[in-house]
Design a protein around this motif. Structure first.
Motif, mmCIF file in Angstrom:
data_model
loop_
_atom_site.group_PDB
_atom_site.id
_atom_site.type_symbol
_atom_site.label_atom_id
_atom_site.label_comp_id
_atom_site.label_asym_id
_atom_site.label_seq_id
_atom_site.Cartn_x
_atom_site.Cartn_y
_atom_site.Cartn_z
ATOM 1 N N LYS A 158 0.823 -1.216 0.000
ATOM 2 C CA LYS A 158 0.000 0.000 0.000
ATOM 3 C C LYS A 158 0.856 1.265 0.000
ATOM 4 O O LYS A 158 0.665 2.166 -0.816
ATOM 5 N N SER A 159 1.804 1.328 0.926
ATOM 6 C CA SER A 159 2.643 2.531 1.005
ATOM 7 C C SER A 159 3.484 2.692 -0.255
ATOM 8 O O SER A 159 3.745 3.815 -0.695
ATOM 9 N N THR A 160 3.909 1.577 -0.808
ATOM 10 C CA THR A 160 4.713 1.646 -2.032
ATOM 11 C C THR A 160 3.910 2.307 -3.158
ATOM 12 O O THR A 160 4.446 3.131 -3.908
ATOM 13 N N ALA A 204 -2.770 9.877 1.743
ATOM 14 C CA ALA A 204 -2.774 9.787 3.209
ATOM 15 C C ALA A 204 -2.429 8.350 3.598
ATOM 16 O O ALA A 204 -3.179 7.417 3.299
ATOM 17 N N ASP A 205 -1.271 8.182 4.231
ATOM 18 C CA ASP A 205 -0.802 6.840 4.579
ATOM 19 C C ASP A 205 -1.112 6.515 6.045
ATOM 20 O O ASP A 205 -0.391 6.941 6.937
ATOM 21 N N GLU A 206 -2.191 5.823 6.265
ATOM 22 C CA GLU A 206 -2.653 5.475 7.619
ATOM 23 C C GLU A 206 -2.650 6.697 8.536
ATOM 24 O O GLU A 206 -2.050 6.671 9.625
ATOM 25 N N PRO A 207 -3.343 7.766 8.123
ATOM 26 C CA PRO A 207 -3.209 9.048 8.817
ATOM 27 C C PRO A 207 -3.781 9.060 10.235
ATOM 28 O O PRO A 207 -3.463 9.970 10.999
HETATM 29 MG MG MG Z 1 2.432 1.032 4.818
#
Ligand code: MG
Ligand code: ADP
Length: 267
Positions: free
Chosen positions: A60-62, A188-191
């Protein structure tokens, strides 16, 4: 309906009338010999919240790091495929321009703690020479803080260090800093992963407001959040999108066994 980009006809379906949707095409990312994204295709419609959900390590973050080309800071990352923003390949854009248009916030709010609340939002505007004079700068900072629903809480202490704010306020400060650029896309990465339920609810409500003006890509490993606020979800597993669709549909009638397991908390 298609959109003409140079010589290429790109099908973007319902997105042709609006600006700044994102199309991810055959995206592959590897770190050395480790393949972390294996042929990801996804269309993200403008003015929606699209949730990328999936277990830890699914990539996901990638995906987010590709969307603003942050991936390029990793020397061993290899990227194949393409990403179109408003019909144009992001890899053909000036990266500084791209990052103004595609802003990002992270799980752990990262304002510069010793810098004032005001300066945290002002800094990017100043460095990029986006404003003329103190007055315009103040207006832009105020507007960003208002949009991030933080202004009322900080207007009397704009010169206080950002590090003095609570975690929830720091995250909204980071959102204000992003909004100062008037971005078209907010990543938004797991904000809310580090926030309590009250602050989480505030940020979720804020995103529902912000999507009227921009496209939001929300990474979450917490399915109830995707269910609450996203319009579309993409469920990622081991670097591939297993299932994607309107949020209600995916949650009530998952087509893939893995998706079903994931949304019911059994994966
Ligand atoms: Mg991640
Ligand atoms: P998620 O955000 O879904 O938890 P990530 O996109 O962070 O997943 O990571 C996907 C996979 O890529 C994981 O196996 C992770 O260990 C690996 N990975 C991420 N960044 C790097 C990197 N810079 N170097 C090597 N491997 C990485």
């Amino acid at each position: 309906m298609g959109k003409v980009v140079g010589e290429t006809e790109v099908m973007v379906g319902s997105m042709t009338s609006s600006k700044s949707g994102v199309v991810i095409k055959n995206l592959e990312v590897a770190f050395g010999s480790l393949e972390v994204l294996r042929g990801v295709n996804l269309e993200i419609s403008p003015n929606t919240i699209t949730a990328l959900m999936g277990p830890s390590g699914s990539g996901k973050s990638t995906i987010l790091r590709v969307l603003n080309r942050l991936i390029e800071i990793y020397p061993d990352a290899r990227v194949k495929g393409d990403v179109l923003l408003d019909g144009r390949s992001i890899f053909e854009m000036d990266v500084v321009e791209l990052r103004k248009r595609v802003q990002m916030i992270f799980q752990i709010p990262n304002p510069i703690p010793n810098l004032s609340i005001f300066e945290n939002v002002a800094l990017g505007l100043k460095l990029n020479r986006l404003v003329n004079g103190r007055r315009e700068l103040f207006q832009r900072v105020k507007q960003a803080l208002e949009k991030a629903q933080l202004w009322d809480e900080v207007k009397d202490r704009l010169n206080a260090p950002a590090g003095k704010l609570s975690g929830g306020q720091q995250q909204r400060l980071c959102i204000a800093r992003a909004l100062a650029f008037n971005p078209e896309v907010l990543l938004a990465d797991e904000p809310t992963a580090n926030l309590d339920p009250e602050n989480t609810a505030k940020i979720e409500a804020l995103f529902l407001e912000l999507k009227k003006e921009m496209t939001i890509v929300l990474v979450t490993h917490y399915p109830p959040q995707a269910a609450r606020i996203s319009d579309y979800v993409a469920f990622l597993y081991k670097g591939q999108i297993v299932e994607t669709g309107p949020t209600k549909e995916v949650f009530t009638n998952p087509k893939h066994e893995l998706t079903e397991k994931y949304v019911t908390g059994r994966l």
